[in-house]
Design an enzyme around this catalytic site. Structure first.
Site, PDB file in Angstrom:
ATOM      1  N   ASP A  46       0.827  -1.223   0.000  1.00 26.15           N
ATOM      2  CA  ASP A  46       0.000   0.000   0.000  1.00 26.15           C
ATOM      3  C   ASP A  46       0.855   1.266   0.000  1.00 26.15           C
ATOM      4  O   ASP A  46       0.567   2.207  -0.723  1.00 26.15           O
ATOM      5  CB  ASP A  46      -1.056  -0.004   1.121  1.00 26.15           C
ATOM      6  CG  ASP A  46      -0.498  -0.135   2.523  1.00 26.15           C
ATOM      7  OD1 ASP A  46       0.715  -0.402   2.677  1.00 26.15           O
ATOM      8  OD2 ASP A  46      -1.275   0.030   3.476  1.00 26.15           O
ATOM      9  N   GLY A 136      -3.866  -5.116  18.072  1.00 26.55           N
ATOM     10  CA  GLY A 136      -2.526  -5.453  17.607  1.00 26.55           C
ATOM     11  C   GLY A 136      -2.437  -6.830  16.971  1.00 26.55           C
ATOM     12  O   GLY A 136      -1.350  -7.374  16.830  1.00 26.55           O
ATOM     13  N   SER A 141      -7.612  -3.238  14.360  1.00 26.93           N
ATOM     14  CA  SER A 141      -8.425  -2.620  15.410  1.00 26.93           C
ATOM     15  C   SER A 141      -8.250  -1.105  15.364  1.00 26.93           C
ATOM     16  O   SER A 141      -9.187  -0.361  15.668  1.00 26.93           O
ATOM     17  CB  SER A 141      -8.023  -3.158  16.787  1.00 26.93           C
ATOM     18  OG  SER A 141      -6.724  -2.744  17.153  1.00 26.93           O
ATOM     19  N   ASP A 186      -6.312   0.096   5.407  1.00 23.43           N
ATOM     20  CA  ASP A 186      -7.169  -0.242   6.553  1.00 23.43           C
ATOM     21  C   ASP A 186      -8.371   0.688   6.650  1.00 23.43           C
ATOM     22  O   ASP A 186      -9.501   0.256   6.867  1.00 23.43           O
ATOM     23  CB  ASP A 186      -6.363  -0.166   7.855  1.00 23.43           C
ATOM     24  CG  ASP A 186      -5.187  -1.111   7.856  1.00 23.43           C
ATOM     25  OD1 ASP A 186      -5.038  -1.869   6.874  1.00 23.43           O
ATOM     26  OD2 ASP A 186      -4.408  -1.090   8.833  1.00 23.43           O
ATOM     27  N   TYR A 236       8.914  -1.275  10.722  1.00 23.83           N
ATOM     28  CA  TYR A 236       8.033  -0.760   9.675  1.00 23.83           C
ATOM     29  C   TYR A 236       8.642   0.458   8.971  1.00 23.83           C
ATOM     30  O   TYR A 236       8.762   0.471   7.744  1.00 23.83           O
ATOM     31  CB  TYR A 236       6.657  -0.457  10.270  1.00 23.83           C
ATOM     32  CG  TYR A 236       5.626   0.016   9.281  1.00 23.83           C
ATOM     33  CD1 TYR A 236       4.872  -0.876   8.540  1.00 23.83           C
ATOM     34  CD2 TYR A 236       5.394   1.377   9.096  1.00 23.83           C
ATOM     35  CE1 TYR A 236       3.920  -0.437   7.626  1.00 23.83           C
ATOM     36  CE2 TYR A 236       4.450   1.829   8.191  1.00 23.83           C
ATOM     37  CZ  TYR A 236       3.709   0.924   7.463  1.00 23.83           C
ATOM     38  OH  TYR A 236       2.771   1.365   6.564  1.00 23.83           O
TER      39      TYR A 236
END
Ligand code: ADP
Ligand code: MG
Length: 392
Positions: A46, A136, A141, A186, A236
């Protein structure tokens, strides 16, 4: 054994309404729901302008509340991390006194959305958050909390209703208040999911295509490894940087524009690690378009094969899997009727997603649990609808 679940909003909603009465001594008058998601394929693509193919879950987050006359926002959550208080209170933002991130950390997802909300000004309100998405666990979430918050605010003080702008505002909240430089997947799927469909998202053009996934003979099984490896927190951002580095070295705006032969040609100038990171992303973007096409054709065998290739690439080239996820995938692939299985979400723990014949679902759960060295949790799920206001 997990059975296909009812849309999670009904029982959660009742619990949240009770909690609101207990916490604030009055009934909630507004309610909103936003789902978590599972990504079927297209991992770490993404933020590289690539494709992703998620579906919305029956698991999600409910936010119920009421406007107040004072300028104060008070929020209680039923599911904070163990070390954090469940309640937070702060003044509603005004142009000369914007909100800023702080503690507890969970409240930053809510505060960020309030600050970036496109309607407003947001008045004082009380609210209770209730969620059945594991925190997580890689089922988002966080986006489900953001989008539920935004959808709640839309009832409190309406905006123009633009769906893309809504998803982007929630993403901005996660960037600026939660400090997580996430892509758009997301928030997009939590806003735009449709029952019986996966959603192919072009993360460059922001165009979306619904892909039917409602074959009754088919099931999607999510397996939570129930492990979350706490790394340095830099994994990340490091992956993102490596992707940017590879794109720059190839003279491309992003890895979306690069091909595998071009990458091979530049191999010696990239260094092995950056080369492998880029090989994952370029391969995964191609796999994701192929997978959407396969789903469209109801060619589940090809879809499953692409899922397995995706997992292997995430494990070997992008190096974001872990032994637990590898175990779960290997066990799933031993079951007759399983088309494919892969880790899903950012990695280093969390969940796997498995596409299989519905008839094989019970056997698959039993086998995976027997083979897994830890304790797994299963969610047998179907593609669900995106965020909505809930009538009270
Ligand atoms: P994921 O989105 O995969 O579940 P993240 O690390 O992105 O994982 O987001 C998890 C964080 O989101 C939690 O640590 C918590 O701060 C916040 N969060 C999500 N849902 C809730 C909730 N219902 N109540 C409070 N905090 C939540
Ligand atoms: Mg998240």
């Amino acid at each position: 054994m997990a059975e296909p679940q009812e849309p999670g909003s009904s029982s959660l909603l009742a619990a949240a309404r009770r909690a609101h009465e207990e916490a604030f001594g009055g009934a909630a008058v507004l309610a909103a729901w936003a789902p978590g998601r599972v990504n079927l394929i297209g991992e770490h693509t993404d933020y590289n302008d690539g494709f992703v193919l998620p579906m919305a879950l029956q698991l999600g987050t409910v936010l119920v509340g009421s406007p107040t006359q004072d300028n104060t926002i008070s929020i209680v959550t039923s599911s904070a991390e163990a070390d954090e208080p469940h309640k937070v209170q702060f003044p509603a933002p005004r142009p000369n006194s914007p909100l800023s991130p702080g503690l507890p950390r969970w409240a930053n997802y809510v505060k960020g959305v309030i600050q970036h909300y496109r309607g407003g000004p947001v008045p004082g309100f009380t609210a209770v958050v209730a969620s059945n998405v594991p925190l997580g666990g890689g089922l988002s979430s966080s986006a489900s909390l953001e989008v539920a918050t935004y959808t709640f605010l839309q009832q409190l003080c309406p905006d123009d209703g633009d769906l893309v702008a809504k998803a982007l505002a929630c993403q901005k909240a996660e960037h600026t208040f939660a400090g997580m430089p996430c892509g758009i997947m997301d928030q997009f799927i939590s806003v735009m999911g449709q029952e019986g469909h996966a959603l192919l998202i072009d993360c460059r053009s922001l165009e979306t295509v619904l892909v039917p996934l409602s074959d009754a003979s088919l099931a999607v099984l999510i397996t939570n490894s129930n492990v979350r490896h706490t790394l340095t927190g830099s994994e990340y951002p490091t992956r993102r940087r490596q992707c940017e580095e590879a794109a720059a070295a190839l003279g491309k705006a992003s890895l979306r524009d690069a091909t595998l032969p071009e990458l091979e040609e530049a191999r010696s100038s990239l260094g092995d690690e950056v080369f492998r990171r880029a090989r994952h992303v370029i391969g995964e973007i191609a796999r994701t378009s192929q997978a959407a096409q396969a789903l469209q054709n109801k060619d589940y065998k090809t879809f499953g094969k692409l899922m397995v290739e995706s997992h292997n690439s995430l494990r070997d080239d992008f190096e974001v899997s872990c032994p637990e996820l590898d175990e779960l995938v290997a066990a799933a692939l031993e079951v007759k009727g399983v088309y494919g299985s892969r880790m899903t979400g950012g990695g280093f723990g969390g969940c796997t997603v498995t596409l299989l014949e519905a008839e094989a679902a019970a056997k698959a759960q039993k086998h995976i649990q027997e083979k897994y060295s830890g304790t797994a949790t299963f969610y047998l799920t179907k593609p669900s609808a995106g965020a909505k206001a809930l009538p009270l």
